[in-house]
Design a protein around this motif. Structure first.
Motif, PDB file in Angstrom:
ATOM      1  N   MET A   1     -10.606  24.749  11.812  1.00 24.54           N
ATOM      2  CA  MET A   1      -9.494  25.293  11.046  1.00 24.54           C
ATOM      3  C   MET A   1      -8.789  24.171  10.309  1.00 24.54           C
ATOM      4  N   TYR A   2      -8.578  24.370   9.040  1.00 23.71           N
ATOM      5  CA  TYR A   2      -7.925  23.369   8.216  1.00 23.71           C
ATOM      6  C   TYR A   2      -6.469  23.753   7.979  1.00 23.71           C
ATOM      7  N   SER A   3      -5.625  22.748   7.839  1.00 26.25           N
ATOM      8  CA  SER A   3      -4.243  22.990   7.443  1.00 26.25           C
ATOM      9  C   SER A   3      -3.968  22.206   6.160  1.00 26.25           C
ATOM     10  N   PHE A   4      -3.091  22.754   5.338  1.00 27.35           N
ATOM     11  CA  PHE A   4      -2.716  22.160   4.058  1.00 27.35           C
ATOM     12  C   PHE A   4      -1.261  21.733   4.140  1.00 27.35           C
ATOM     13  N   LYS A   5      -0.999  20.459   3.799  1.00 26.42           N
ATOM     14  CA  LYS A   5       0.352  19.928   3.813  1.00 26.42           C
ATOM     15  C   LYS A   5       0.594  19.154   2.526  1.00 26.42           C
ATOM     16  N   LYS A   6       1.808  19.259   2.000  1.00 31.53           N
ATOM     17  CA  LYS A   6       2.152  18.522   0.785  1.00 31.53           C
ATOM     18  C   LYS A   6       1.876  17.037   1.020  1.00 31.53           C
ATOM     19  N   MET A   7       1.213  16.415   0.051  1.00 33.49           N
ATOM     20  CA  MET A   7       0.835  15.010   0.174  1.00 33.49           C
ATOM     21  C   MET A   7       2.070  14.117   0.132  1.00 33.49           C
ATOM     22  N   THR A   8       2.145  13.197   1.079  1.00 30.22           N
ATOM     23  CA  THR A   8       3.234  12.217   1.110  1.00 30.22           C
ATOM     24  C   THR A   8       2.837  10.990   0.290  1.00 30.22           C
ATOM     25  N   GLN A   9       3.811  10.150  -0.006  1.00 27.87           N
ATOM     26  CA  GLN A   9       3.540   8.922  -0.736  1.00 27.87           C
ATOM     27  C   GLN A   9       2.594   8.030   0.065  1.00 27.87           C
ATOM     28  N   HIS A  10       2.828   7.924   1.348  1.00 32.53           N
ATOM     29  CA  HIS A  10       1.971   7.094   2.209  1.00 32.53           C
ATOM     30  C   HIS A  10       0.522   7.591   2.174  1.00 32.53           C
ATOM     31  N   GLN A  11       0.336   8.897   2.242  1.00 32.28           N
ATOM     32  CA  GLN A  11      -1.009   9.462   2.197  1.00 32.28           C
ATOM     33  C   GLN A  11      -1.681   9.194   0.855  1.00 32.28           C
ATOM     34  N   ALA A  12      -0.935   9.341  -0.239  1.00 29.20           N
ATOM     35  CA  ALA A  12      -1.489   9.073  -1.574  1.00 29.20           C
ATOM     36  C   ALA A  12      -1.921   7.614  -1.683  1.00 29.20           C
ATOM     37  N   GLU A  13      -1.092   6.705  -1.222  1.00 22.35           N
ATOM     38  CA  GLU A  13      -1.428   5.283  -1.281  1.00 22.35           C
ATOM     39  C   GLU A  13      -2.645   4.960  -0.421  1.00 22.35           C
ATOM     40  N   ASN A  14      -2.734   5.572   0.746  1.00 23.99           N
ATOM     41  CA  ASN A  14      -3.870   5.347   1.644  1.00 23.99           C
ATOM     42  C   ASN A  14      -5.171   5.843   1.017  1.00 23.99           C
ATOM     43  N   ILE A  15      -5.142   7.044   0.446  1.00 26.21           N
ATOM     44  CA  ILE A  15      -6.334   7.605  -0.204  1.00 26.21           C
ATOM     45  C   ILE A  15      -6.749   6.731  -1.383  1.00 26.21           C
ATOM     46  N   ALA A  16      -5.782   6.348  -2.210  1.00 25.51           N
ATOM     47  CA  ALA A  16      -6.081   5.555  -3.403  1.00 25.51           C
ATOM     48  C   ALA A  16      -6.676   4.190  -3.057  1.00 25.51           C
ATOM     49  N   SER A  17      -6.225   3.602  -1.965  1.00 28.91           N
ATOM     50  CA  SER A  17      -6.676   2.238  -1.642  1.00 28.91           C
ATOM     51  C   SER A  17      -7.913   2.200  -0.743  1.00 28.91           C
ATOM     52  N   SER A  18      -8.155   3.232   0.033  1.00 26.66           N
ATOM     53  CA  SER A  18      -9.234   3.115   1.023  1.00 26.66           C
ATOM     54  C   SER A  18     -10.399   4.088   0.849  1.00 26.66           C
ATOM     55  N   TRP A  19     -10.269   5.097  -0.003  1.00 21.67           N
ATOM     56  CA  TRP A  19     -11.374   6.028  -0.197  1.00 21.67           C
ATOM     57  C   TRP A  19     -12.261   5.518  -1.327  1.00 21.67           C
ATOM     58  N   HIS A  20     -13.434   5.063  -0.968  1.00 23.02           N
ATOM     59  CA  HIS A  20     -14.392   4.557  -1.946  1.00 23.02           C
ATOM     60  C   HIS A  20     -15.739   5.225  -1.720  1.00 23.02           C
ATOM     61  N   TYR A  21     -16.269   5.803  -2.793  1.00 23.63           N
ATOM     62  CA  TYR A  21     -17.522   6.544  -2.735  1.00 23.63           C
ATOM     63  C   TYR A  21     -18.702   5.645  -3.097  1.00 23.63           C
ATOM     64  N   ASN A  22     -19.883   5.996  -2.619  1.00 23.02           N
ATOM     65  CA  ASN A  22     -21.091   5.207  -2.841  1.00 23.02           C
ATOM     66  C   ASN A  22     -21.758   5.531  -4.171  1.00 23.02           C
TER      67      ASN A  22
ATOM     68  N   ASP B   1      -5.453   8.039 -14.077  1.00 21.74           N
ATOM     69  CA  ASP B   1      -5.546   8.925 -12.913  1.00 21.74           C
ATOM     70  C   ASP B   1      -4.851   8.311 -11.708  1.00 21.74           C
ATOM     71  N   LEU B   2      -5.032   7.006 -11.525  1.00 22.29           N
ATOM     72  CA  LEU B   2      -4.415   6.311 -10.401  1.00 22.29           C
ATOM     73  C   LEU B   2      -2.890   6.374 -10.487  1.00 22.29           C
ATOM     74  N   VAL B   3      -2.353   6.103 -11.671  1.00 25.07           N
ATOM     75  CA  VAL B   3      -0.898   6.136 -11.859  1.00 25.07           C
ATOM     76  C   VAL B   3      -0.365   7.535 -11.559  1.00 25.07           C
ATOM     77  N   GLU B   4      -1.035   8.545 -12.075  1.00 22.64           N
ATOM     78  CA  GLU B   4      -0.615   9.933 -11.835  1.00 22.64           C
ATOM     79  C   GLU B   4      -0.677  10.279 -10.350  1.00 22.64           C
ATOM     80  N   PHE B   5      -1.734   9.860  -9.679  1.00 20.83           N
ATOM     81  CA  PHE B   5      -1.927  10.161  -8.252  1.00 20.83           C
ATOM     82  C   PHE B   5      -0.846   9.495  -7.394  1.00 20.83           C
ATOM     83  N   LEU B   6      -0.448   8.285  -7.778  1.00 14.17           N
ATOM     84  CA  LEU B   6       0.515   7.528  -6.969  1.00 14.17           C
ATOM     85  C   LEU B   6       1.977   7.825  -7.304  1.00 14.17           C
ATOM     86  N   ASP B   7       2.243   8.482  -8.410  1.00 16.56           N
ATOM     87  CA  ASP B   7       3.613   8.774  -8.824  1.00 16.56           C
ATOM     88  C   ASP B   7       4.067  10.117  -8.244  1.00 16.56           C
TER      89      ASP B   7
END
Length: 162
Positions: A1-22, A36-42
């Motif tokens: 079961m998945y839950s959806f929560k409004k993204m926090t600033q900390h979560q956005a920064e974590n995703i932007a800095s650590s999620w890297h695809y092959n 895209d990065l600026v929009e995602f982090l703002d």
């Protein structure tokens, strides 16, 4: 079961800095396109449209829901890199579609995907998205072909009564 929560600033920064695809999927890294990065982090640009998807306490992905008009929600999504290609895409996408239908009550949901991403296109088609058109878009420092796809929400209700 998945839950959806409004993204926090900390979560956005974590995703932007650590999620890297092959390989070619690095196209989807947040830092691949500065705009895209600026929009995602703002937080102001993210507004109320960006949600993390949780499985227990772990973030497994995110969805962005943008109302285009009264009938249409356009989505963007990302799955945690180590979970992609493992057969969980259909379940993840269905959870996002259900959230969109319950939250926004759209007649249709649209998305755009780079045409090289056959893995994602296969998942989208499997849950009922249909191809609409291809178009060129400048992103990541070049111009790429994208596919616009549409999912008709109201058809589900109509087909249940046939």
């Amino acid at each position: 079961m998945y839950s959806f929560k409004k993204m926090t600033q900390h979560q956005a920064e974590n995703i932007a800095s650590s999620w890297h695809y092959n390989d070619e999927y690095s196209f989807y890294d947040m830092d691949a396109d500065e705009e895209d990065l600026v929009e995602f982090l703002d937080p102001k640009q993210r507004g109320e449209s960006m949600f993390v998807v949780m499985n227990s306490q772990e973030i497994i992905g995110y969805f962005c829901f943008n109302r285009i008009d009264k009938e249409t929600i356009d989505i963007g999504l990302g799955m945690k890199p180590n979970l992609t290609g493992g057969g969980k895409g259909v379940e993840f996408l269905k959870a996002g579609l259900n959230f969109a239908k319950l939250t926004y009550n759209p007649d249709q949901i649209t998305l755009s995907v780079a045409t090289f991403n056959l893995r994602a296109i296969k998942v989208y088609k499997k849950v009922g998205f249909e191809e609409v058109q291809t178009f060129m878009q400048t992103t990541n420092g070049d111009c790429f072909e994208f596919l616009r796809m549409i999912y008709k929400c109201k058809n589900e209700l109509n087909s249940a009564f046939q």
